[in-house]
Design a protein around this motif. Structure first.
Motif, PDB file in Angstrom:
ATOM      1  N   ASN A 253       0.855  -1.187   0.000  1.00 44.47           N
ATOM      2  CA  ASN A 253       0.000   0.000   0.000  1.00 44.47           C
ATOM      3  C   ASN A 253       0.896   1.243   0.000  1.00 44.47           C
ATOM      4  O   ASN A 253       1.695   1.447   0.911  1.00 44.47           O
ATOM      5  CB  ASN A 253      -0.890  -0.018   1.249  1.00 44.47           C
ATOM      6  CG  ASN A 253      -1.969   1.049   1.214  1.00 44.47           C
ATOM      7  OD1 ASN A 253      -1.812   2.091   0.583  1.00 44.47           O
ATOM      8  ND2 ASN A 253      -3.069   0.783   1.911  1.00 44.47           N
ATOM      9  N   PRO A 254       0.807   2.076  -1.015  1.00 44.76           N
ATOM     10  CA  PRO A 254       1.714   3.227  -1.110  1.00 44.76           C
ATOM     11  C   PRO A 254       1.424   4.303  -0.072  1.00 44.76           C
ATOM     12  O   PRO A 254       2.243   5.181   0.155  1.00 44.76           O
ATOM     13  CB  PRO A 254       1.462   3.760  -2.523  1.00 44.76           C
ATOM     14  CG  PRO A 254       0.067   3.319  -2.848  1.00 44.76           C
ATOM     15  CD  PRO A 254      -0.112   1.996  -2.170  1.00 44.76           C
ATOM     16  N   THR A 255       0.277   4.235   0.573  1.00 42.79           N
ATOM     17  CA  THR A 255      -0.056   5.230   1.604  1.00 42.79           C
ATOM     18  C   THR A 255       0.035   4.574   2.975  1.00 42.79           C
ATOM     19  O   THR A 255       0.105   3.356   3.113  1.00 42.79           O
ATOM     20  CB  THR A 255      -1.480   5.783   1.401  1.00 42.79           C
ATOM     21  OG1 THR A 255      -2.430   4.764   1.718  1.00 42.79           O
ATOM     22  CG2 THR A 255      -1.684   6.224  -0.041  1.00 42.79           C
ATOM     23  N   SER A 256       0.013   5.381   4.004  1.00 33.63           N
ATOM     24  CA  SER A 256       0.051   4.857   5.370  1.00 33.63           C
ATOM     25  C   SER A 256      -1.340   4.504   5.875  1.00 33.63           C
ATOM     26  O   SER A 256      -1.485   4.048   7.006  1.00 33.63           O
ATOM     27  CB  SER A 256       0.689   5.888   6.307  1.00 33.63           C
ATOM     28  OG  SER A 256      -0.078   7.096   6.293  1.00 33.63           O
ATOM     29  N   LYS A 257      -2.356   4.732   5.046  1.00 36.75           N
ATOM     30  CA  LYS A 257      -3.719   4.434   5.430  1.00 36.75           C
ATOM     31  C   LYS A 257      -4.181   3.149   4.753  1.00 36.75           C
ATOM     32  O   LYS A 257      -3.687   2.772   3.690  1.00 36.75           O
ATOM     33  CB  LYS A 257      -4.653   5.578   5.046  1.00 36.75           C
ATOM     34  CG  LYS A 257      -4.239   6.940   5.615  1.00 36.75           C
ATOM     35  CD  LYS A 257      -4.287   6.950   7.137  1.00 36.75           C
ATOM     36  CE  LYS A 257      -3.932   8.329   7.693  1.00 36.75           C
ATOM     37  NZ  LYS A 257      -3.938   8.336   9.174  1.00 36.75           N
TER      38      LYS A 257
ATOM     39  N   GLN B  41      -2.316  -2.720   5.375  1.00 39.61           N
ATOM     40  CA  GLN B  41      -0.873  -2.776   5.159  1.00 39.61           C
ATOM     41  C   GLN B  41      -0.372  -4.217   5.007  1.00 39.61           C
ATOM     42  O   GLN B  41       0.421  -4.507   4.108  1.00 39.61           O
ATOM     43  CB  GLN B  41      -0.137  -2.104   6.327  1.00 39.61           C
ATOM     44  CG  GLN B  41      -0.560  -0.662   6.583  1.00 39.61           C
ATOM     45  CD  GLN B  41      -0.201   0.253   5.431  1.00 39.61           C
ATOM     46  OE1 GLN B  41       0.927   0.246   4.950  1.00 39.61           O
ATOM     47  NE2 GLN B  41      -1.172   1.036   4.975  1.00 39.61           N
TER      48      GLN B  41
ATOM     49  N   SER C 141      -3.483   0.465   8.656  1.00 39.32           N
ATOM     50  CA  SER C 141      -2.898   1.791   8.872  1.00 39.32           C
ATOM     51  C   SER C 141      -1.820   1.797   9.958  1.00 39.32           C
ATOM     52  O   SER C 141      -1.501   2.849  10.513  1.00 39.32           O
ATOM     53  CB  SER C 141      -3.987   2.814   9.229  1.00 39.32           C
ATOM     54  OG  SER C 141      -5.003   2.857   8.244  1.00 39.32           O
TER      55      SER C 141
END
Length: 504
Positions: A111-115, A118, A232
């Protein structure tokens, strides 16, 4: 003080004609309780990893703990267990054991975001839920005024009155149809119409002293299948399905010397085999995004077992063989209580971690049931007595880990388990049952002290741990119609264990 009336009343409640079952409330708590066991790291930290996670064994306590993994992990653990008491019944006082073996596969969702999601992690783990290995050797001072034969005489008189002879009564009576250890008297009486009739009265003899040995062995082995999610890096959710296999045996020897100069030996053995399953749910949260502090919550369903018992005994009088008994297999269902847990965890950098955990389990809610409805009344009364003599059990775990350097770890922990027994709890035996053991132990609280070391090199690791368990109990060889003072005993043991693992 328990009176003879109360003893007979409960014997009636427990003893239904044709009953072939032996399990009771004391066996219920034995099968429902757990040891502190797992990987050496898990044990060294007192099992207080419910909120910290990151260990293969944590899937058996808080299934969400495996969601902390960012790499896959495989581990295997062996141990040596020692009892302070010398080996009873000719057995040793030490046992080697394979305590754990499992793997967690960490799947990065990239997942490229922290939200959002994961990691999805999957794990399987074998672990000894409880090692039943114990030794007991006890000298008993009867003071010329107590005797097991008095309780057995009560059972025989009740059996003779009702016409249903259980194993204990059948072996111990001394009429022309039975050979045993009791005195027999012909009593003459008249009925309410004045008609004379005769009946047999059985009586025991006061004892001077007695000696008792008991050896228990086997294990409750569990295999967990675990699935967990990291959302997240703040919310961790997991579930485990546990499959259990119980293999429990005990052997005992009771010898009593009476004031009449005679003595007798009673040997007993009992075996339980069973399998069951449960479901465990877990949740961990970091409430503050920039803080490593976390808390966890767990819920374990009851474990539903199907059990099979066998038992037998032999009686000797003045060193001469009298008789023996063997009771064939009988099946039943058993359900453990629900369990609820809460945990806290905190880390400082990558060199210090501390955790605390509390578990609640109400032992009085353990339930037996028959297969079918043929012995519904019997199990209803066993469950009623379980509600009376067992109570809620509380477990507290505390543990810490310190890394002076990245490759080396020092760990320490403490584990406290409260007694599940109500004050003055005691065992009740039916006059027509197959149970031939009159003894019981009201165990007190358990204190476990743990210590361990760990070494990491590249992907591999090696952990060792030491655990000392201390526990005291009140041992009763039999029940009497007067207050029989218990013999104080201890169940102290040590365990040394080692874990070999690899992260990849």
């Amino acid at each position: 003080m328990r009176t003879r009336k109360l003893h007979i009343l409960l014997s009636i409640l427990m003893g239904f004609a044709g009953t072939a079952y032996a399990q009771d409330s004391y066996d219920a708590q034995t099968m429902a309780t757990s040891d502190l066991n797992g990987t050496a790291r898990f044990v060294a930290m007192g099992g207080a990893l419910g909120a910290l996670g990151g260990d293969v064994s944590v899937m058996s306590t808080n299934p969400a703990g495996t969601a902390m993994y960012r790499k896959s992990d495989a581990a295997i653990t062996i141990s040596e267990l020692f009892t302070e008491s010398k080996g009873a019944m000719g057995h040793d006082n030490y046992r080697m054991s394979l305590d754990q073996g499992g793997v967690v596969i960490a799947l990065d969702m990239n997942n490229p975001t922290s939200k959002g999601l994961q990691f999805i992690n999957f794990g399987v783990n074998y672990q000894k839920k409880r090692n039943f290995f114990t030794n007991q050797l006890t000298d008993i001072n009867l003071g010329d005024k107590f005797s097991q034969t008095w309780q057995i005489a009560d059972l025989c008189n009740m059996a003779d009155y009702n016409g249903y002879w259980g194993t204990m009564a059948d072996m111990s009576a001394s009429s022309k149809d039975h050979d045993g250890i009791l005195n027999e008297f012909i009593v003459k009486d008249v009925d309410d119409k004045g008609n004379p009739y005769e009946y047999i009265e059985y009586e025991g003899v006061a004892g001077r002293n007695a000696y008792y040995e008991r050896f228990t062995y086997g294990a409750n082995m569990q295999a967990d299948i675990n699935l967990s999610f990291n959302v997240s890096d703040r919310f961790f959710i997991g579930a485990s399905m546990g499959v259990y296999d119980i293999d429990y045996s005990r052997e005992s020897f009771y010898q009593e010397f009476g004031t009449d100069g005679n003595c007798y030996d009673f040997t007993n053995w009992y075996k339980t085999r069973g399998d069951g399953f449960d479901v465990k749910l877990g949740f961990i949260c970091r409430p503050v995004e920039d803080s490593p502090f976390r808390f966890g919550v767990t819920l374990h369903t009851p474990t539903w077992y199907r059990m099979t018992d066998t038992n037998g005994s032999a009686l000797y009088y003045n060193d001469e063989y009298i008789t023996d008994a063997f009771n064939s297999e009988y099946d039943y269902h058993y359900r453990t209580p629900w369990k609820l847990g809460v945990s806290l965890g905190h880390t400082i950098g990558n060199f210090f971690a501390i955790g605390a955990e509390y578990e609640y389990q109400d032992m009085s809610t353990a339930k037996y049931s028959d297969i079918g409805w043929s012995d519904y009344d019997y199990f209803r009364n066993v469950n009623r007595i379980t509600e009376q003599i067992l109570k809620a059990q509380h477990t507290l775990k505390i543990g810490a880990e310190f890394k002076p350097i990245n490759e080396f770890a020092v760990r320490i922990g403490y584990n406290y388990v409260s007694s599940p027994f109500e004050k003055n709890a005691y065992r009740t035996i039916g006059y027509d049952g197959v149970y031939t053991e009159t003894d019981w132990i009201n165990w007190g609280d358990i204190s476990r002290f743990t210590f361990g070391l760990g070494y990491r090199y590249k992907g591999g690791y090696f952990d060792i741990a030491y655990q000392y368990q201390g526990q005291k109990g009140d041992f009763y060889a039999f029940d009497n119609d007067v207050e029989f003072l218990p013999t104080k005993i201890e169940n102290n043991r040590s365990q040394v264990m080692a874990t070999f693992g690899f992260r990849f």
